[in-house]
Enzyme design. Structure first.
Site, PDB file in Angstrom:
ATOM      1  N   TRP A 113       0.873  -1.183   0.000  1.00  0.00           N
ATOM      2  CA  TRP A 113       0.000   0.000   0.000  1.00  0.00           C
ATOM      3  C   TRP A 113       0.902   1.222   0.000  1.00  0.00           C
ATOM      4  O   TRP A 113       2.130   1.085   0.039  1.00  0.00           O
ATOM      5  CB  TRP A 113      -0.941  -0.003   1.209  1.00  0.00           C
ATOM      6  CG  TRP A 113      -2.314   0.496   0.850  1.00  0.00           C
ATOM      7  CD1 TRP A 113      -2.797   1.765   0.999  1.00  0.00           C
ATOM      8  CD2 TRP A 113      -3.369  -0.266   0.248  1.00  0.00           C
ATOM      9  NE1 TRP A 113      -4.104   1.836   0.542  1.00  0.00           N
ATOM     10  CE2 TRP A 113      -4.472   0.601   0.064  1.00  0.00           C
ATOM     11  CE3 TRP A 113      -3.501  -1.589  -0.150  1.00  0.00           C
ATOM     12  CZ2 TRP A 113      -5.681   0.195  -0.494  1.00  0.00           C
ATOM     13  CZ3 TRP A 113      -4.692  -2.006  -0.704  1.00  0.00           C
ATOM     14  CH2 TRP A 113      -5.765  -1.117  -0.885  1.00  0.00           C
ATOM     15  N   ASP A 114       0.310   2.400  -0.023  1.00  0.00           N
ATOM     16  CA  ASP A 114       1.184   3.580  -0.099  1.00  0.00           C
ATOM     17  C   ASP A 114       1.775   3.962   1.257  1.00  0.00           C
ATOM     18  O   ASP A 114       2.478   4.960   1.374  1.00  0.00           O
ATOM     19  CB  ASP A 114       0.467   4.780  -0.738  1.00  0.00           C
ATOM     20  CG  ASP A 114      -0.805   5.197  -0.045  1.00  0.00           C
ATOM     21  OD1 ASP A 114      -1.163   4.573   0.975  1.00  0.00           O
ATOM     22  OD2 ASP A 114      -1.466   6.135  -0.530  1.00  0.00           O
ATOM     23  N   TRP A 115       1.510   3.165   2.284  1.00  0.00           N
ATOM     24  CA  TRP A 115       2.162   3.340   3.588  1.00  0.00           C
ATOM     25  C   TRP A 115       2.732   2.008   4.097  1.00  0.00           C
ATOM     26  O   TRP A 115       3.182   1.946   5.239  1.00  0.00           O
ATOM     27  CB  TRP A 115       1.177   3.887   4.631  1.00  0.00           C
ATOM     28  CG  TRP A 115      -0.212   3.338   4.481  1.00  0.00           C
ATOM     29  CD1 TRP A 115      -1.283   3.990   3.972  1.00  0.00           C
ATOM     30  CD2 TRP A 115      -0.675   2.005   4.783  1.00  0.00           C
ATOM     31  NE1 TRP A 115      -2.384   3.155   3.938  1.00  0.00           N
ATOM     32  CE2 TRP A 115      -2.040   1.937   4.431  1.00  0.00           C
ATOM     33  CE3 TRP A 115      -0.069   0.874   5.313  1.00  0.00           C
ATOM     34  CZ2 TRP A 115      -2.801   0.781   4.594  1.00  0.00           C
ATOM     35  CZ3 TRP A 115      -0.819  -0.283   5.470  1.00  0.00           C
ATOM     36  CH2 TRP A 115      -2.172  -0.311   5.115  1.00  0.00           C
ATOM     37  N   GLU A 150     -11.848  10.490   6.168  1.00  0.00           N
ATOM     38  CA  GLU A 150     -10.427  10.328   5.843  1.00  0.00           C
ATOM     39  C   GLU A 150      -9.854  11.666   5.412  1.00  0.00           C
ATOM     40  O   GLU A 150     -10.433  12.339   4.564  1.00  0.00           O
ATOM     41  CB  GLU A 150     -10.205   9.330   4.699  1.00  0.00           C
ATOM     42  CG  GLU A 150     -10.072   7.887   5.080  1.00  0.00           C
ATOM     43  CD  GLU A 150      -9.479   7.049   3.944  1.00  0.00           C
ATOM     44  OE1 GLU A 150      -8.626   7.577   3.194  1.00  0.00           O
ATOM     45  OE2 GLU A 150      -9.871   5.886   3.802  1.00  0.00           O
ATOM     46  N   ASN A 176     -14.007   0.322   1.064  1.00  0.00           N
ATOM     47  CA  ASN A 176     -13.267   1.577   1.105  1.00  0.00           C
ATOM     48  C   ASN A 176     -13.029   2.099  -0.306  1.00  0.00           C
ATOM     49  O   ASN A 176     -12.300   1.476  -1.087  1.00  0.00           O
ATOM     50  CB  ASN A 176     -11.920   1.394   1.801  1.00  0.00           C
ATOM     51  CG  ASN A 176     -11.038   2.634   1.694  1.00  0.00           C
ATOM     52  OD1 ASN A 176     -11.268   3.619   2.386  1.00  0.00           O
ATOM     53  ND2 ASN A 176     -10.047   2.597   0.805  1.00  0.00           N
ATOM     54  N   GLU A 177     -13.674   3.199  -0.661  1.00  0.00           N
ATOM     55  CA  GLU A 177     -13.411   4.013  -1.851  1.00  0.00           C
ATOM     56  C   GLU A 177     -13.754   3.346  -3.184  1.00  0.00           C
ATOM     57  O   GLU A 177     -13.396   3.871  -4.248  1.00  0.00           O
ATOM     58  CB  GLU A 177     -11.949   4.491  -1.870  1.00  0.00           C
ATOM     59  CG  GLU A 177     -11.610   5.383  -0.691  1.00  0.00           C
ATOM     60  CD  GLU A 177     -10.217   5.986  -0.733  1.00  0.00           C
ATOM     61  OE1 GLU A 177      -9.967   6.916   0.035  1.00  0.00           O
ATOM     62  OE2 GLU A 177      -9.388   5.504  -1.537  1.00  0.00           O
TER      63      GLU A 177
END
Length: 879
Positions: A190-192, A554, A456-457
């Site tokens: 993921w981006d984190w 968010e 989510n999204e």
């Protein structure tokens, strides 16, 4: 080997007979790779990466570049095996099952060399009948297939049309086709977070043997009858009746503190049977309700349910019952188009304050009870009342929800789908159906969970066309979306849980999304539902860039974790902002540059000639920037709760992204990997305070709003002080007349043109002065002291290097830091390195000569250790 043997006994006359036996297979197993070249012991629960590390065959997976170096682990096919002797006589039992509480993820299961079943879903519980194959001495094998290879095969087999996205962005260094496997979505990166698609048995494995009948599931929901003004309890029990004849008996349900005991007669026919019972709580009994943190107590009641069945068979379950109601209010708002979007708990409107929860580790066997409690205690210590369990992770372990119940943390529970479109072939839907039905049964009795959200999204991804789908093909994907989240997941929720609301996605327009046939043209509307908002280019100090939405679920900004956290997984050559390591660890495109850009808008960037000093100062400054940005945005949402401006407002929730970290890297988190508080978390403690003054400017006029989350009205005063950067004495101050701050409202308390404020305070200019303010009653502080910068700190006039000293003393288990400064110091940061614990405040503006701060250690430590590790930094140190 330690045996885990659980005996559930049934009383029969004066003697005792066993109703069932449960034998856990947790502990030591053998693990081997696909070609048999590597064999090693491994623990269950656990995973292959952990086993390799524990045997010294790999380093810590988080060290430096090991997420790339150890990719081979996830690409191999591993087998878990075990031989064991059952410590009871098998022939005496009518039914024997193998129960797998959690398998990660794709496996074929052999019991005594007979294939008994397969698994393809990390989130499901599996039960296999082994009555005809079990012996006194047994072997079991779980032959895993790489989830990465399986996902690629499933994607390739889906030939009718592509289901995007194929792969994550290159900067994430991840694996592809995660949407084709029912596994922790962020384990593919993921981006984190890193890419560690684990394999293993991540929860308990056991043998269950029983006669006559067995209680498979037991769940319940408290329901409040508004018309009768009384509480009822719906209890559902699922049995496997192996007797050839009906099994009769009675059920005794007792809740002693509510003076409730009710008895029911039941008869169970052979086969799988469901028993539904309805318990009425007398309206003459006072039932104390469960409240979120900051709003009341988390009262629960002990309940026992005893099934007294034919043949002397007694089955007893005990549980804690909490009573609370939750409503999602979507109704017209005067002066605004659209609908409200807020929650009432026990009939009271609650502003949701908190953050978003991601998995605490890539390797679930590392997530201990102590870590969960530490992280969740940090939630309530920062005045939060809500966590959103985000849809790209896992349905958390039972202990997580039990702690949320205990601590009063409301949970917004996503189902585990995130940032992707998903297939809807029958096999995939069958797996999802089993997953969702199981998780609803498992979790519905927790009062902390206040809403189910489908994903989510994904509505936004579909309707904002993240994946560049042609307009003519969009109906195919809309049909898939509705099939998965509406016709399947929503129907399962409506059938299985009537005690809390359901929405299809986040962000979503709620009732408007339903009206638009389950997908909205703009799912991120400010007039409906919740929004996600990210903007790294606009000036985060300008509150006008933020959406005046109904609910912000968010939003956030990145920062780097502290040097003491990074040091554990890096080497000296990595300690610069532009090192190969720093670039590798950043999984958000342009993230490092965005942080420096945002920081540079208001701060001078570090320019020390010492590279290590520059690195540490840069880390510090990214945390200052993150804390200040999220503070500004959150305070904007909090002060927007009671007003409509330009037809927008009535904001009733602020959940910043994100609470915790999955590894040691730059991210949006306020808690570093392991639980250390970033500056943002200390700021959250203040900006989520139940009573808060919020300062801001509009058209060169300075305003202070009072924000209250309290249930009652309170009489108080507002004090406003102005300091020059060059003096520890205020140049002017003002105290308002006494006023009544109404509970649950945000109102303007103070307004003054900035030019008048500067003129009133003598020689002040925007660059030379700073404003602070607080709420109090009878000289008692009721709120944190808040502040407002009249200009960017990089333009400050009179700011000089502050010499800050600390005298450390000990009072019981708490340490006292008596600070003294030579000058006004913004963003004072106290650090004790790797010593676990938290300060009572940190990152603060020090305008007084002395200040006392407490340190609460999480583990035993000494005054000497603290003195050796202590370091203090302020903004003046890098100017």
């Amino acid at each position: 080997m330690r045996l885990h043997l659980l005996l559930l006994l049934a009383l029969c006359g004066a003697g005792t007979t066993a109703a069932e036996l449960s034998y856990s297979l947790r502990g030591n197993w053998s693990i081997c790779n696909g070609n048999g070249s590597l064999e090693l012991p491994g623990a269950v629960p656990g995973c292959v990466h952990s086993a390799l590390f524990q045997q010294g065959l790999i380093q810590d997976s988080y060290y430096r570049f090991n997420d790339l170096n150890y990719r081979w682990v996830s690409l191999d096919n591993w087998t878990y095996s075990k031989e064991f002797k059952i410590p009871f006589e098998i022939s005496k039992w009518q039914k024997v099952n193998l129960i797998l509480e959690g398998v990660d993820t794709v496996s074929k299961i052999l019991f005594n060399e007979v294939t008994i079943g397969e698994t393809d879903n990390m989130f499901n519980r599996y039960s296999f009948d082994i009555t005809n194959v079990v012996r006194d001495v047994n072997s079991i094998e779980l032959r895993f297939q790489s989830a990465v290879l399986y996902a690629a095969q499933q994607s390739k087999a889906h030939t009718r049309y592509q289901v995007p996205p194929d792969c994550p962005p290159l900067v994430q260094k991840g694996e592809c086709h995660v949407n084709f496997v029912r596994k922790e979505q962020c384990s593919f990166s993921w981006d984190w977070g890193p890419s560690f698609p684990t394999q293993g048995i991540w929860k308990d494995v056991r043998i269950e043997a029983y006669n006559i009948c067995h209680l498979n599931y037991f769940t319940f929901s408290p329901i409040y009858d508004k018309s009768a003004q009384e509480w009822n309890l719906e209890i559902e029990s699922t049995f496997d009746v192996v007797s050839s004849k009906p099994v009769g008996g009675q059920v005794i349900i007792a809740i002693p503190k509510l003076q409730t005991q009710q008895t029911y007669s039941i008869e169970l026919q052979p086969g799988k049977r469901i028993v539904e019972l309805f318990v009425n709580i007398s309206k003459n009994i006072t039932v104390e309700t469960w409240w979120p943190h900051g709003h009341g107590n988390q009262t629960g009641y002990n309940m026992t349910v005893l099934f007294e069945l034919d043949g002397g068979l007694n089955i007893e379950k005990s549980a804690k019952v909490y009573f609370r109601t939750v409503e999602l209010i979507e109704e017209p708002i005067k002066g605004s188009p659209g609908l409200s979007f807020y929650f009432k708990i026990n009939g009271f409107p609650i502003f949701l304050k908190g953050s978003n929860w991601i998995p605490a580790d890539s390797f679930q066997d590392r997530v201990t009870s102590e870590l969960l409690r530490l992280l969740l205690q940090s939630v309530v210590d920062a005045n939060m009342n809500t966590l959103r369990v985000w849809g790209g992770g896992i349905y958390e372990q039972d202990e997580f929800y039990e702690l949320c119940d205990e601590l009063g943390i409301m949970v917004w529970q996503d189902f585990m789908f995130a940032c992707a479109l998903y297939p809807t072939d029958q096999g995939f839907l069958d797996s999802v159906t089993a997953e969702v039905a199981y998780q609803i049964k498992r979790l519905k009795s927790h009062p902390s969970i206040i809403i189910w959200s489908g994903n989510n999204e994904n509505e936004e991804a579909l309707m904002m066309n993240w994946y560049h789908i042609s307009f003519t093909d969009r109906p195919i994907y809309i049909k898939d979306y509705v099939t998965l989240y509406v016709k399947n997941i929503r129907e399962l929720v409506l059938a299985g849980d009537k005690s809390r609301p359901f929405i299809t996605s986040s962000p979503t327009n709620g009732a408007e999304t339903v009206a638009e046939a389950w997908v909205s043209q703009n799912p991120n509307s400010n007039y409906f539902g919740d929004v996600h908002f990210y903007d790294y280019i606009s000036d985060c100090w300008n509150w006008k860039v933020f959406p005046k939405a109904r609910f912000a679920s968010e939003y956030g900004y990145q920062s780097w974790p502290s040097f003491s956290t990074l040091e554990k997984v890096s080497s000296t050559e990595d300690w610069s902002f532009n090192s190969k390591f720093s670039l590798h660890r950043q999984h958000h495109e342009g993230g490092n540059k965005q942080m420096l850009y945002q920081a540079g808008l208001h701060f001078k960037l570090p320019q020390s000639t010492d590279p290590l000093r520059t690195f540490k100062d840069t880390i510090y400054l990214t945390q200052v920037m993150q804390a200040q940005c999220v503070r500004t945005e959150t305070e904007f949402y909090r002060r927007s709760r009671s007003e409509i401006v330009d037809q927008q407002g009535h904001t009733m929730g602020a959940l910043y992204w994100q609470l915790n970290d999955i590894w040691q890297a730059p991210s949006w988190a306020s808690l570093e990997y392991g639980g250390k508080w970033k500056m943002l978390h200390y700021f959250a403690q203040n900006f989520f305070a139940p009573l808060l003054p919020v300062g801001f400017e509009n058209e060169n006029t300075f305003y202070i709003y009072g924000v209250s989350d309290l249930h009652s009205d309170y009489s108080m005063t507002l004090s406003v002080r102005v300091h020059t950067w060059s003096s520890l004495e205020p140049v002017c101050s003002r105290v308002t007349e006494r006023f009544v701050m109404k509970g649950g409202e945000a109102v303007c308390l103070y307004e003054e043109p900035v030019s008048e404020l500067l003129r009133r305070c003598g020689n002040c200019t925007r660059e030379s002065c700073v404003v602070s303010f607080y709420l109090s009653a009878d000289h008692e502080l009721l709120s944190p002291t808040n502040y407002h910068f009249l200009s960017s700190p990089k333009e400050a006039v009179g700011l000089c290097k502050a010499q800050i000293t600390a005298i450390i003393s000990q009072q019981g288990d708490i340490f006292v830091f008596d600070l003294e400064t030579s000058a006004v110091a913004p963003f004072v940061w106290l650090d004790v390195g790797s010593i676990p614990g938290r300060f009572s405040d940190n990152g603060f503006l020090m305008t007084e000569k002395t200040r006392t701060i407490l340190f609460y250690p999480w583990e035993p430590t000494s005054k000497n250790e603290l003195e050796q590790s202590f370091h203090v930094t302020s903004l003046t140190d890098i100017y």
